[in-house]
Design a protein around this motif. Sequence first.
Motif, PDB file in Angstrom:
ATOM      1  N   GLY A   1      -6.317  11.992   5.177  1.00  0.00           N
ATOM      2  CA  GLY A   1      -5.267  11.649   4.239  1.00  0.00           C
ATOM      3  C   GLY A   1      -5.354  10.195   3.799  1.00  0.00           C
ATOM      4  N   ASN A   2      -4.717   9.901   2.688  1.00  0.00           N
ATOM      5  CA  ASN A   2      -4.674   8.551   2.140  1.00  0.00           C
ATOM      6  C   ASN A   2      -3.620   7.722   2.860  1.00  0.00           C
ATOM      7  OD1 ASN A   2      -4.307   6.223   0.615  1.00  0.00           O
ATOM      8  ND2 ASN A   2      -3.421   7.293  -1.141  1.00  0.00           N
ATOM      9  N   GLY A   3      -4.088   6.733   3.643  1.00  0.00           N
ATOM     10  CA  GLY A   3      -3.178   5.858   4.376  1.00  0.00           C
ATOM     11  C   GLY A   3      -2.863   4.566   3.653  1.00  0.00           C
ATOM     12  N   GLY A   4      -3.380   4.382   2.437  1.00  0.00           N
ATOM     13  CA  GLY A   4      -3.057   3.177   1.673  1.00  0.00           C
ATOM     14  C   GLY A   4      -4.219   2.213   1.541  1.00  0.00           C
ATOM     15  N   THR A   5      -3.909   1.027   1.060  1.00  0.00           N
ATOM     16  CA  THR A   5      -4.938   0.047   0.695  1.00  0.00           C
ATOM     17  C   THR A   5      -4.958  -1.196   1.568  1.00  0.00           C
ATOM     18  OG1 THR A   5      -3.491  -1.166  -0.841  1.00  0.00           O
ATOM     19  CG2 THR A   5      -4.651   0.758  -1.714  1.00  0.00           C
TER      20      THR A   5
ATOM     21  N   ASP B   1       5.460   2.191   7.324  1.00  0.00           N
ATOM     22  CA  ASP B   1       5.661   1.903   5.897  1.00  0.00           C
ATOM     23  C   ASP B   1       4.417   1.360   5.208  1.00  0.00           C
ATOM     24  OD1 ASP B   1       8.360   2.673   6.163  1.00  0.00           O
ATOM     25  OD2 ASP B   1       8.890   0.675   6.863  1.00  0.00           O
ATOM     26  N   GLN B   2       3.381   2.179   5.153  1.00  0.00           N
ATOM     27  CA  GLN B   2       2.173   1.831   4.408  1.00  0.00           C
ATOM     28  C   GLN B   2       2.377   2.156   2.926  1.00  0.00           C
ATOM     29  OE1 GLN B   2      -0.161   0.279   5.984  1.00  0.00           O
ATOM     30  NE2 GLN B   2       0.389   0.709   8.113  1.00  0.00           N
ATOM     31  N   ASN B   3       1.441   1.722   2.089  1.00  0.00           N
ATOM     32  CA  ASN B   3       1.599   1.950   0.650  1.00  0.00           C
ATOM     33  C   ASN B   3       0.813   3.162   0.149  1.00  0.00           C
ATOM     34  OD1 ASN B   3      -1.015   0.982   0.748  1.00  0.00           O
ATOM     35  ND2 ASN B   3      -0.748  -0.563  -0.852  1.00  0.00           N
ATOM     36  N   GLY B   4       0.352   4.001   1.096  1.00  0.00           N
ATOM     37  CA  GLY B   4      -0.347   5.221   0.731  1.00  0.00           C
ATOM     38  C   GLY B   4       0.568   6.429   0.799  1.00  0.00           C
ATOM     39  N   ILE B   5       0.020   7.556   1.238  1.00  0.00           N
ATOM     40  CA  ILE B   5       0.764   8.818   1.283  1.00  0.00           C
ATOM     41  C   ILE B   5       1.040   9.278   2.713  1.00  0.00           C
ATOM     42  CG2 ILE B   5       0.736  11.245   0.578  1.00  0.00           C
ATOM     43  CD1 ILE B   5       0.943   9.290  -1.750  1.00  0.00           C
ATOM     44  N   PHE B   6       0.044   9.116   3.611  1.00  0.00           N
ATOM     45  CA  PHE B   6       0.161   9.627   4.978  1.00  0.00           C
ATOM     46  C   PHE B   6       0.062   8.486   5.984  1.00  0.00           C
ATOM     47  CE2 PHE B   6      -1.797  13.074   2.461  1.00  0.00           C
ATOM     48  CZ  PHE B   6      -0.867  14.068   2.659  1.00  0.00           C
ATOM     49  N   TYR B   7       1.110   8.314   6.786  1.00  0.00           N
ATOM     50  CA  TYR B   7       1.109   7.308   7.836  1.00  0.00           C
ATOM     51  C   TYR B   7       2.143   7.708   8.877  1.00  0.00           C
ATOM     52  CZ  TYR B   7       4.773   5.643   4.621  1.00  0.00           C
ATOM     53  OH  TYR B   7       5.857   5.565   3.778  1.00  0.00           O
ATOM     54  N   ALA B   8       2.441   6.844   9.828  1.00  0.00           N
ATOM     55  CA  ALA B   8       3.307   7.201  10.953  1.00  0.00           C
ATOM     56  C   ALA B   8       4.687   7.650  10.477  1.00  0.00           C
ATOM     57  CB  ALA B   8       3.450   6.011  11.899  1.00  0.00           C
ATOM     58  N   CYS B   9       5.020   8.909  10.790  1.00  0.00           N
ATOM     59  CA  CYS B   9       6.355   9.451  10.524  1.00  0.00           C
ATOM     60  C   CYS B   9       6.753   9.310   9.060  1.00  0.00           C
ATOM     61  CB  CYS B   9       7.389   8.769  11.416  1.00  0.00           C
ATOM     62  SG  CYS B   9       6.902   8.658  13.156  1.00  0.00           S
TER      63      CYS B   9
ATOM     64  N   ASP C   1       2.811   5.380  -9.442  1.00  0.00           N
ATOM     65  CA  ASP C   1       1.579   5.130 -10.188  1.00  0.00           C
ATOM     66  C   ASP C   1       1.112   6.369 -10.950  1.00  0.00           C
ATOM     67  OD1 ASP C   1       1.504   2.546  -9.313  1.00  0.00           O
ATOM     68  OD2 ASP C   1      -0.058   2.856  -7.815  1.00  0.00           O
ATOM     69  N   GLY C   2       1.745   7.499 -10.663  1.00  0.00           N
ATOM     70  CA  GLY C   2       1.352   8.755 -11.296  1.00  0.00           C
ATOM     71  C   GLY C   2       0.500   9.597 -10.373  1.00  0.00           C
ATOM     72  N   LEU C   3       0.791  10.889 -10.315  1.00  0.00           N
ATOM     73  CA  LEU C   3       0.058  11.783  -9.421  1.00  0.00           C
ATOM     74  C   LEU C   3      -1.416  11.877  -9.792  1.00  0.00           C
ATOM     75  CD1 LEU C   3       2.652  14.687  -9.039  1.00  0.00           C
ATOM     76  CD2 LEU C   3       2.207  12.797  -7.465  1.00  0.00           C
ATOM     77  N   SER C   4      -1.731  11.715 -11.068  1.00  0.00           N
ATOM     78  CA  SER C   4      -3.122  11.798 -11.508  1.00  0.00           C
ATOM     79  C   SER C   4      -3.892  10.516 -11.233  1.00  0.00           C
ATOM     80  CB  SER C   4      -3.190  12.118 -13.003  1.00  0.00           C
ATOM     81  OG  SER C   4      -2.568  11.094 -13.765  1.00  0.00           O
ATOM     82  N   ASN C   5      -3.208   9.486 -10.748  1.00  0.00           N
ATOM     83  CA  ASN C   5      -3.849   8.208 -10.439  1.00  0.00           C
ATOM     84  C   ASN C   5      -3.789   7.864  -8.957  1.00  0.00           C
ATOM     85  OD1 ASN C   5      -4.503   7.601 -13.140  1.00  0.00           O
ATOM     86  ND2 ASN C   5      -2.438   6.842 -13.519  1.00  0.00           N
ATOM     87  N   THR C   6      -3.381   8.827  -8.126  1.00  0.00           N
ATOM     88  CA  THR C   6      -3.188   8.548  -6.703  1.00  0.00           C
ATOM     89  C   THR C   6      -3.868   9.619  -5.858  1.00  0.00           C
ATOM     90  OG1 THR C   6      -1.018   7.598  -7.220  1.00  0.00           O
ATOM     91  CG2 THR C   6      -1.492   8.062  -4.906  1.00  0.00           C
ATOM     92  N   VAL C   7      -4.756   9.184  -4.986  1.00  0.00           N
ATOM     93  CA  VAL C   7      -5.449  10.116  -4.083  1.00  0.00           C
ATOM     94  C   VAL C   7      -4.507  10.569  -2.977  1.00  0.00           C
ATOM     95  CG1 VAL C   7      -7.204  10.212  -2.255  1.00  0.00           C
ATOM     96  CG2 VAL C   7      -7.807   9.305  -4.512  1.00  0.00           C
ATOM     97  N   PHE C   8      -4.585  11.840  -2.640  1.00  0.00           N
ATOM     98  CA  PHE C   8      -3.844  12.366  -1.497  1.00  0.00           C
ATOM     99  C   PHE C   8      -4.765  12.569  -0.290  1.00  0.00           C
ATOM    100  CE2 PHE C   8       0.365  14.375  -3.120  1.00  0.00           C
ATOM    101  CZ  PHE C   8       0.694  13.177  -3.722  1.00  0.00           C
ATOM    102  N   VAL C   9      -5.929  13.192  -0.506  1.00  0.00           N
ATOM    103  CA  VAL C   9      -6.860  13.492   0.588  1.00  0.00           C
ATOM    104  C   VAL C   9      -8.291  13.302   0.070  1.00  0.00           C
ATOM    105  CG1 VAL C   9      -7.716  15.262   2.192  1.00  0.00           C
ATOM    106  CG2 VAL C   9      -5.275  15.129   1.669  1.00  0.00           C
ATOM    107  N   GLY C  10      -9.178  12.807   0.951  1.00  0.00           N
ATOM    108  CA  GLY C  10     -10.565  12.615   0.544  1.00  0.00           C
ATOM    109  C   GLY C  10     -11.550  12.900   1.663  1.00  0.00           C
ATOM    110  N   GLU C  11     -12.807  12.920   1.294  1.00  0.00           N
ATOM    111  CA  GLU C  11     -13.886  13.183   2.257  1.00  0.00           C
ATOM    112  C   GLU C  11     -14.163  11.987   3.160  1.00  0.00           C
ATOM    113  OE1 GLU C  11     -17.549  15.636   1.282  1.00  0.00           O
ATOM    114  OE2 GLU C  11     -17.046  14.736  -0.662  1.00  0.00           O
TER     115      GLU C  11
END
Length: 307
Positions: free
Chosen positions: A142-146, A168-176, A186-196
Amino acid sequence: MRRAFTLVELLVVIAIVAMLVGLLLPAVQSARESARRTSCRSHLKQIGLAIQNYEASHSVLPFGWDTHGTLWSALLLPYIEGHALHDSLTFAESGPGSWAAAGPNEDAAGTVLEVYRCPSMSQPLHLNSSFIRARVPTSYRGNGGTQVTSDDTSTIVVPGTRSFEMRDQNGIFYACSRVRLSAVRDGLSNTVFVGESHTDNHFLKDGQSMDYWYLGSPQIDPCRCDGGTGGTEFSETAASFYPRMNLRFHDPTAHGRLMELAYGSYHRGGATFVLGDGAVRFIADTIDLETYRALGSRSGAESFILD
């Protein structure tokens, strides 16, 4: 009188056949890799749809991980035809809820789920790890941010950055985490949710192994949702957009902690990602770093165009 092949003629025929095989083999391998890449895209598409269906049911995206080491990938089980496996899990802090204790949770971590595995990944189906027997590695995180450069706050690699031990990271998936779609400004089409990720349990640098897993993690277990710290190895399930993609191959001198956090793949030239709108994109690892990081923040207000 019937004339047989001479030795010279036979050798010529063998040489021609060998040459033809040599010419055809790369094409066959290329076709197989193309099929594997298509399958990998399909897996990420399924994961993206599962995330959307989860959000539609719960009005919030899955957490990255919680206090007993349950991972976002476990929450998606009912949406990837894994209802029975989900129902077998014990969501508790200890006892049967431990991912390293003999029981249904450990059994689940050893269950092969094709949707979480890229066919190009050259790792065994099962590995013993962190007291889990026959644990199954994953290809997707999952995308934990930058902003993250380490699992633990005490070992942050770059001053001024963060660790996955922090909330409180700036990505999608992090602690709780409880990120709502409305928070992805930023828009769903501009934000990664999951990657390789280039999973490689046998590669070790600076004490860090490129090992990534799904469903649950004993080492994450000490995590707290009350603002306190605890736990480690959060990079088993989440990655950071701070290091460049495929960092291990582009900069062998980089710190192992950054390599461990970086996205990557077994496909040449980049990696495949699913965005918040469900679109699946193969992104070249030559992408401008600023643009790449913009894909990892949910509300950074960055201005960029993804080709």
